[in-house]
Design a protein around this motif. Sequence first.
Motif, PDB file in Angstrom:
ATOM      1  N   TYR A  15     -18.776  15.198 -39.606  1.00  0.00           N
ATOM      2  CA  TYR A  15     -19.459  13.916 -39.767  1.00  0.00           C
ATOM      3  C   TYR A  15     -19.874  13.322 -38.419  1.00  0.00           C
ATOM      4  CZ  TYR A  15     -18.905  13.689 -44.762  1.00  0.00           C
ATOM      5  OH  TYR A  15     -19.021  13.939 -46.100  1.00  0.00           O
ATOM      6  N   TYR A  16     -19.079  13.551 -37.403  1.00  0.00           N
ATOM      7  CA  TYR A  16     -19.453  13.110 -36.052  1.00  0.00           C
ATOM      8  C   TYR A  16     -20.753  13.789 -35.627  1.00  0.00           C
ATOM      9  CZ  TYR A  16     -19.398  13.292 -30.949  1.00  0.00           C
ATOM     10  OH  TYR A  16     -19.758  13.250 -29.629  1.00  0.00           O
ATOM     11  N   GLU A  17     -20.839  15.087 -35.845  1.00  0.00           N
ATOM     12  CA  GLU A  17     -22.052  15.826 -35.495  1.00  0.00           C
ATOM     13  C   GLU A  17     -23.237  15.354 -36.340  1.00  0.00           C
ATOM     14  OE1 GLU A  17     -22.478  17.806 -32.982  1.00  0.00           O
ATOM     15  OE2 GLU A  17     -20.374  17.816 -32.393  1.00  0.00           O
ATOM     16  N   ASP A  18     -23.000  15.069 -37.613  1.00  0.00           N
ATOM     17  CA  ASP A  18     -24.054  14.557 -38.490  1.00  0.00           C
ATOM     18  C   ASP A  18     -24.570  13.216 -37.987  1.00  0.00           C
ATOM     19  OD1 ASP A  18     -25.573  14.615 -41.095  1.00  0.00           O
ATOM     20  OD2 ASP A  18     -24.400  12.781 -41.395  1.00  0.00           O
ATOM     21  N   MET A  19     -23.654  12.389 -37.555  1.00  0.00           N
ATOM     22  CA  MET A  19     -24.021  11.078 -37.016  1.00  0.00           C
ATOM     23  C   MET A  19     -24.969  11.230 -35.827  1.00  0.00           C
ATOM     24  SD  MET A  19     -21.344   8.400 -35.368  1.00  0.00           S
ATOM     25  CE  MET A  19     -21.865   6.893 -34.610  1.00  0.00           C
ATOM     26  N   LYS A  20     -24.613  12.116 -34.908  1.00  0.00           N
ATOM     27  CA  LYS A  20     -25.458  12.335 -33.734  1.00  0.00           C
ATOM     28  C   LYS A  20     -26.811  12.917 -34.137  1.00  0.00           C
ATOM     29  CE  LYS A  20     -23.069  14.841 -31.005  1.00  0.00           C
ATOM     30  NZ  LYS A  20     -22.504  15.551 -29.855  1.00  0.00           N
ATOM     31  N   ALA A  21     -26.806  13.829 -35.109  1.00  0.00           N
ATOM     32  CA  ALA A  21     -28.057  14.453 -35.552  1.00  0.00           C
ATOM     33  C   ALA A  21     -28.999  13.426 -36.182  1.00  0.00           C
ATOM     34  CB  ALA A  21     -27.754  15.568 -36.544  1.00  0.00           C
ATOM     35  N   ARG A  22     -28.444  12.386 -36.778  1.00  0.00           N
ATOM     36  CA  ARG A  22     -29.254  11.336 -37.392  1.00  0.00           C
ATOM     37  C   ARG A  22     -29.729  10.293 -36.381  1.00  0.00           C
ATOM     38  NH1 ARG A  22     -28.409  10.214 -43.227  1.00  0.00           N
ATOM     39  NH2 ARG A  22     -27.318  11.995 -44.094  1.00  0.00           N
ATOM     40  N   GLY A  23     -29.333  10.482 -35.129  1.00  0.00           N
ATOM     41  CA  GLY A  23     -29.763   9.559 -34.090  1.00  0.00           C
ATOM     42  C   GLY A  23     -28.927   8.298 -33.982  1.00  0.00           C
ATOM     43  N   ILE A  24     -27.769   8.306 -34.615  1.00  0.00           N
ATOM     44  CA  ILE A  24     -26.854   7.160 -34.529  1.00  0.00           C
ATOM     45  C   ILE A  24     -25.937   7.405 -33.346  1.00  0.00           C
ATOM     46  CG2 ILE A  24     -25.073   5.819 -35.690  1.00  0.00           C
ATOM     47  CD1 ILE A  24     -26.330   6.789 -38.342  1.00  0.00           C
ATOM     48  N   ARG A  25     -25.954   6.493 -32.435  1.00  0.00           N
ATOM     49  CA  ARG A  25     -25.207   6.659 -31.190  1.00  0.00           C
ATOM     50  C   ARG A  25     -23.730   6.294 -31.385  1.00  0.00           C
ATOM     51  NH1 ARG A  25     -26.829   3.681 -25.665  1.00  0.00           N
ATOM     52  NH2 ARG A  25     -25.085   4.474 -24.478  1.00  0.00           N
ATOM     53  N   PRO A  26     -22.827   7.244 -31.103  1.00  0.00           N
ATOM     54  CA  PRO A  26     -21.396   6.938 -31.205  1.00  0.00           C
ATOM     55  C   PRO A  26     -20.998   5.900 -30.154  1.00  0.00           C
ATOM     56  CG  PRO A  26     -21.777   9.306 -31.013  1.00  0.00           C
ATOM     57  CD  PRO A  26     -23.070   8.626 -30.734  1.00  0.00           C
TER      58      PRO A  26
END
Length: 72
Positions: free
Chosen positions: A34-45
């Motif tokens: 899910y962390y990788e998915d977040m980054k792929a969607r352009g959501i900045r951790p």
Amino acid sequence: MSAADVPAVPDAATYTLLVRTLCYARQGELALTYYEDMKARGIRPDRILYNTLISGLSRDETLHDRVMTLYG
């Protein structure tokens, strides 16, 4: 149009909650997915998410090397 008709779009807070829950459930690999998915969607951790991941994954010795990838 009702609230049920509007598609839900996850944000950083949503992902942080999901990752935290998965880490507590000892589902570290899924949390990283899910962390990788977040980054792929352009959501900045943010730092809260990073702290959550580091804390949660550090409890799982098999994922120690994966924790190090967060810095790369």
